[in-house]
Each structure stands twice: as structure tokens, then as C-alpha cells.
Motif scaffolding. Structure first.
Motif, PDB file in Angstrom:
ATOM      1  N   ARG A 106       1.164  -1.035  -0.289  1.00 53.95           N
ATOM      2  CA  ARG A 106       0.238  -0.010  -0.076  1.00 53.95           C
ATOM      3  C   ARG A 106       0.614   1.532   0.502  1.00 53.95           C
ATOM      4  N   SER A 147       1.035   9.255  -8.452  1.00 56.52           N
ATOM      5  CA  SER A 147       2.513   9.031  -8.464  1.00 56.52           C
ATOM      6  C   SER A 147       3.920   9.992  -9.896  1.00 56.52           C
ATOM      7  N   ARG A 182       9.219   7.894  -9.806  1.00 61.13           N
ATOM      8  CA  ARG A 182       8.859   6.106  -8.188  1.00 61.13           C
ATOM      9  C   ARG A 182       8.357   6.755  -7.097  1.00 61.13           C
ATOM     10  N   THR A 223       5.720   8.755  -5.544  1.00 62.41           N
ATOM     11  CA  THR A 223       3.984   8.841  -4.649  1.00 62.41           C
ATOM     12  C   THR A 223       3.282   9.198  -3.513  1.00 62.41           C
ATOM     13  N   ARG A 234       5.501   7.778  -0.754  1.00 60.70           N
ATOM     14  CA  ARG A 234       6.413   6.952  -1.203  1.00 60.70           C
ATOM     15  C   ARG A 234       6.996   6.610  -2.383  1.00 60.70           C
ATOM     16  N   ASP A 283       9.312   3.918  -4.958  1.00 59.46           N
ATOM     17  CA  ASP A 283       9.961   3.174  -4.820  1.00 59.46           C
ATOM     18  C   ASP A 283      11.357   2.769  -5.307  1.00 59.46           C
ATOM     19  N   LEU A 284      11.947   2.196  -4.607  1.00 58.83           N
ATOM     20  CA  LEU A 284      13.473   2.087  -4.992  1.00 58.83           C
ATOM     21  C   LEU A 284      13.680   0.700  -5.812  1.00 58.83           C
TER      22      LEU A 284
END
Lengths: 420, 133
Positions: free
Chosen positions: A148, A313, A316, A318, A368, A370-371
Motif C-alpha cells: 500500500r 505518482s 517513482r 507517490t 512513497r 519505490d526503489l
């Protein structure tokens, strides 16, 4: 919180199936094993002026704010899931062990999934054993932060559910109706959970829970409607004493009888209705959920809770924002204290002192990121407003001046999620 | 050798290019709808076929799921986590494009996706998905 050793019939059956299949499988036909896992390392700082601890789940008893400045336990976890497609046609076994903070503020393992699954066709799955409590559209991934945008499962809908799993059976049917994918699920089970509080441990027992839910998706949309009924008992030394005192007072002051019922030590019929709607079409994520819980006592609070979240988003990243409310739907106002009989006075004073709610409004903002390699980094800010004079919100270990606090409480969390 | 050279050059050139679902040229699978593709790659309804994913560091993967499901990397990670940890589905095995091409050329049951301009001889486009938005 329950640990490993709950062994009702269905759980024993699941374990027996694990054992029965294993010896019959030779080295060459052992089936297929798969290991998945997830983990979250989170740090939380709650600015409560040292008057209360922030909790991420109702069964937790300590956290940031009063017990410690920074909390690394309440939102952190590590889970491993072992799935075994057995050599027996259509049979599968799944175990998921999660190491997380329990009600005694100890980091311990527990098994939320331990079942034998039978899927005679692609669209039918019967699971026997232990599976997550069917409460809300994220109930099966409540502890999977990676699934999530937010750091934790939304407090408004998931905090009031202290149980994490049920022991029983669960049947899922998946159908395609035109463009709709419909997953219908019926479940039966039992569970028990210990909750530690300052006034002693309480034991919540859920008996004969029957749940029905429909999870419908089409393209970017996903909808969820569910309900369960169970007989629930919640007993602690404190509530047992209060029930006895009010019952005794009712002999000379009849209105106390109705108040005593609020703390009765038997099983009470409890309903919960869940609704959820999600829209995910890049770059937008929108989601809302609501629950209504119907209960005749104050041992299981009758309430209506909801939240809504929006995320957008950008590559990467968000960023997201959310609003949530918890509303107890019952009379939590103090009862008048009669001048006589004298025996009723302390019982009613104790009753009034017991009337605490979770009524609160939460505003959330976060991001968030995202890596690569299965990592996601999150930062989240929550602003908690207590909406009733006797509300403690989601906080525990409250000091005398905390209930109904008029100034908002700020909670900051950094979390690193990982999945493999 | 040619395949290796193309794949090594792929990461930048794949960005913005069309992505296509591919099988071996003589695969019995002759057509695939978007719903079928979603069922195979996302919901684990693979029938007799074996699906493959590119690594999430490969831009073609994000382009693929944007086109197929309207979901970006974060959304797909969330969806996959939900399906895996609720026991509903297993994600396709992740391999790089060079490995995928090798497997596709060997296995008529293999199904994957590639940037459309990198589809080598012996591999057939089953469903073109267009370019990433």
C-alpha cells in the motif's frame, strides 16, 4: 496476542495434512516449494507531550509518546511465507510466520497463515486451518506495508480489529461475469486474543464467526462488500468487577441493570459490515473504506469508521493524502449519579470512568518512493484530533489530562518496506 | 551474439517504445485478448503456459504493465504483494531480456513480453500493446 499454540480441529487438520503428504513424497516428487517474504523497518515519533503512547494496532500496549521517544517496534515486522504445491493433485499448503510487536510489547513470532488449500479447479479454493481475519478489503495484507501507499493499514478501519487470524475454513469462488472478476468468499472460524492494558489483561474470544464477502474488480476499479457475524466475549478483571458492582447496585437502583449489561461476561451477538472502493489507473490511486460494527455492549464498541486516500505518482514517487474518522455509535455520556442508594454511587462513578471512546479525525500526508530491488521508502505525517471529551483516540497509557485533548497530536513515521 | 548486442543496448532504447507479448514462432497460442493476457500475467491463470517477467529495473516492464493494466511500478508491486500474500497467485519468474529470448526460442510453452523492436527471429508477436504513456 495469540501465538503459535492455538490448535483447534481445523488447525490440527492443516498440520496433519502437512505431515501426511510429506512422508509420501519421494525426493523426486516432492512438489514445489516457494518462499516469499516481506519486512518493514519503521521509526515513529508521536508528540503527545509525554501523556500517551501512539499505537499502530489495538492490541499493542506501548509506543512512542510516553513509554519512549522513538518507537521502532509497532510498525516494524518481518514475515516469511512458505507455499508448498504438494504432489497430491489440487492440494497446497501455506504457512506465514510474522515476527512483530505483540500485546506485551515483545517482538515475537506468530502464525497468521497456516492452512491446507484444496483447489479442484482454478476458480475454487477451500482453505482449512488458519487464515487472516476477514475484516476489510486489506485484511489479507494488513501487515504487508509494501502492498500500500501508507505506512500502516488505515487506522480508522483496521485499528478497531485486534484479531489477526481465524482458525476454521474458508471457501473462495472466482468468477468472470462479463468484464467483471468476482471473488466470493465465505468463511467460518474461531479465535481468541489477549489484550494487555494498564488495568489488566482482557481476553477477547470470537466464537462461530461466519463471514461473507465479495471482491469485484474490473480494469482500474475494485469494490469490496463484506459482513461477518460472531458471538464475542471480552472479559478482563476490571470489567468483571464493574459488571459485578453494577449488578449488585441494580438490586436497589434498577437503572444500573441496563448499565451492567454493557459489561456482561457472556457472549454477545456482534455484526460488522465492510465496504471498500479502489480506483488505480496510473498515475492516480484513490481508495476509500468504511466499516459499521453493531454490538449490544461497550465491551465491543459499536462504531462507524471510514477513510479516503488519494495518491498521485510522479515517476517513482507517490505523494498521498488521506482523511479518516472513527465514530463510536452509542451513548458514552456520563450517567447521572443518584443521591441514593449509597451502594449504587461507587458503581456508577466507576461506570462513568469507564466510558472512553476512540472518536477522532485523522489527517495524513505522506510519500512513497519505490526503489530498486524490492524496496520502498515512505515518510508519513498523521494529525490526530480527539473529537469527544472522553476520547483517547488510538493512544494508550494515557495520563489523566489526555482524554479529550483539544490540541492535535502529531505523529511522524519513516518506514522502509521490502518484499522478496 | 546479435541478440546479446541488442539486449545490451536495450535499456535506453526501450524507453517509450512499444511493448508486445511474444511466444515462440510455432507456439500453439495463436491469439490472446487483453483480458486473457491480464489473467495470465497478473492473476496467475496461465493455463498450460509459463509466463516470464522482466526485472523491475527494466523500463519495458513498467511500460508493459502500464499498457496491460494501467498500473505503474508502485501499483503493480502493491497488487503483486496482495496476490502473493493472500495465496491467490504466484508472480511470473523474473529473468532478463536475454534469458527470456533464449527461453522463448527453446520452449513453445513460454510466454513473455519484449520491446516490439527487439523481437528476434523465431519469436512471434502475439499481442502488441502500444507504447508506454
Amino acid at each position: 496476542m495469540h501465538g503459535f499454540p492455538r490448535t483447534p480441529t481445523s488447525l490440527a487438520l492443516a498440520a496433519a495434512l502437512f505431515c501426511a503428504v510429506a512422508p509420501s513424497a519421494g525426493a523426486g516428487d516432492f512438489g514445489e516449494l516457494r518462499l516469499d517474504g516481506y519486512a518493514t523497518l519503521a521509526a515513529t515519533r508521536a508528540l503527545t507531550d509525554g501523556a500517551a503512547d501512539f499505537r499502530a494496532a489495538q492490541f499493542q500496549s506501548q509506543g512512542s509518546g510516553r513509554s519512549r521517544d522513538w518507537d521502532f517496534a509497532n510498525d516494524s515486522n518481518l514475515a516469511l511465507q512458505l507455499s508448498w504445491d504438494t504432489p497430491l493433485p489440487s492440494w497446497r499448503a501455506v504457512a506465514q510466520v510474522i515476527v512483530a510487536s505483540d500485546t506485551y510489547d515483545d517482538i515475537k513470532p506468530r502464525a497468521d497463515w497456516l492452512y491446507a488449500g484444496w483447489a479442484p479447479r482454478d476458480d475454487i479454493v477451500l482453505r482449512l486451518g488458519r487464515y487472516p481475519m476477514p475484516s476489510g478489503m486489506q485484511s489479507e495484507t494488513r501487515w504487508v506495508g509494501y502492498s500500500r501507499l501508507e505506512v500502516r493499514a488505515p487506522l480508522a478501519v483496521y485499528f478497531p480489529m485486534p484479531l489477526t487470524s481465524l482458525d476454521g475454513a474458508d471457501l473462495s469462488l472466482t468468477n468472470r461475469l462479463g468484464g467483471l472478476m468476482v471473488r466470493s468468499r465465505i468463511a467460518y472460524g474461531n479465535s481468541e486474543v489477549d489484550l494487555q492494558t494498564r488495568v489488566g489483561d482482557s481476553i477477547v474470544t470470537v466464537r462461530d464467526l461466519v463471514s461473507l464477502s465479495f471482491d469485484v474488480s474490473q480494469g482500474a476499479w475494485r469494490g469490496y462488500v463484506g459482513a461477518f457475524h460472531a458471538d464475542v466475549r471480552n472479559v478482563s478483571p476490571g470489567t468483571r468487577q464493574l459488571y459485578a458492582a453494577l449488578t449488585q447496585a441494580a438490586a436497589s437502583y434498577p437503572p444500573a441493570a441496563a448499565l451492567a449489561f454493557n459489561y456482561n461476561t457472556g457472549y454477545n451477538s456482534t455484526w460488522q459490515f465492510d465496504f471498500g472502493l479502489e480506483y488505480q489507473d496510473a498515475p492516480w490511486t484513490l481508495r476509500t473504506e468504511a466499516i459499521y460494527r453493531k454490538s449490544p455492549t461497550k465491551l465491543v464498541a459499536q462504531q462507524f469508521d471510514w477513510y479516503a486516500i488519494a495518491g498521485y505518482s510522479i515517476g517513482r514517487f507517490t505523494p498521498f493524502a488521506a482523511i479518516a474518522q472513527i465514530r463510536f455509535d452509542d451513548d458514552y455520556g456520563p450517567q447521572p449519579i443518584p443521591a441514593s442508594p449509597a451502594a449504587a454511587v461507587p458503581a456508577l462513578l466507576a461506570y462513568n470512568a469507564s466510558l472512553n471512546t476512540l472518536d477522532s479525525t485523522l489527517l495524513t500526508a505522506g510519500i512513497r518512493w519505490d526503489l530498486d530491488r524490492g524496496f520502498a521508502l515512505k515518510a508519513q505525517y498523521d494529525r490526530h484530533s480527539l473529537d469527544a471529551p472522553n476520547s483517547r483516540g488510538v493512544f494508550a497509557n494515557t495520563a489523566a489530562n489526555f482524554d479529550g485533548r483539544s490540541t492535535p497530536i502529531h505523529v511522524f513515521t519513516l518506514a522502509l518496506d521490502y518484499q522478496f | 551474439m546479435l541478440v546479446v548486442a541488442i539486449v545490451c543496448a536495450r535499456p535506453d532504447s526501450a524507453r517509450g517504445s512499444e511493448v508486445a507479448i511474444v511466444v515462440r514462432a510455432d507456439s500453439a497460442l495463436t491469439s490472446l485478448s487483453r483480458d486473457d493476457a491480464y489473467a495470465m500475467f497478473v492473476l496467475d491463470r496461465r493455463r498450460d503456459y509459463v509466463t516470464y517477467d522482466l526485472p523491475d529495473t527494466d523500463p519495458a516492464r513498467e511500460a508493459f504493465y502500464l499498457q496491460l493494466a494501467g498500473k505503474n511500478l508502485a501499483m503493480m508491486r502493491g497488487l503483486r504483494a496482495r496476490l502473493v500474500f493472500s495465496g491467490l497467485a504466484k508472480p511470473p519468474r523474473q529473468i532478463n531480456a536475454a534469458e527470456l529470448i533464449h527461453i522463448l526460442q527453446q520452449d513453445p510453452k513460454a510466454i513473455g513480453y519484449l520491446p516490439a523492436d527487439l523481437v528476434p527471429p523465431g519469436v512471434r508477436v502475439l499481442l502488441p500493446l502500444g507504447a508506454a504513456p
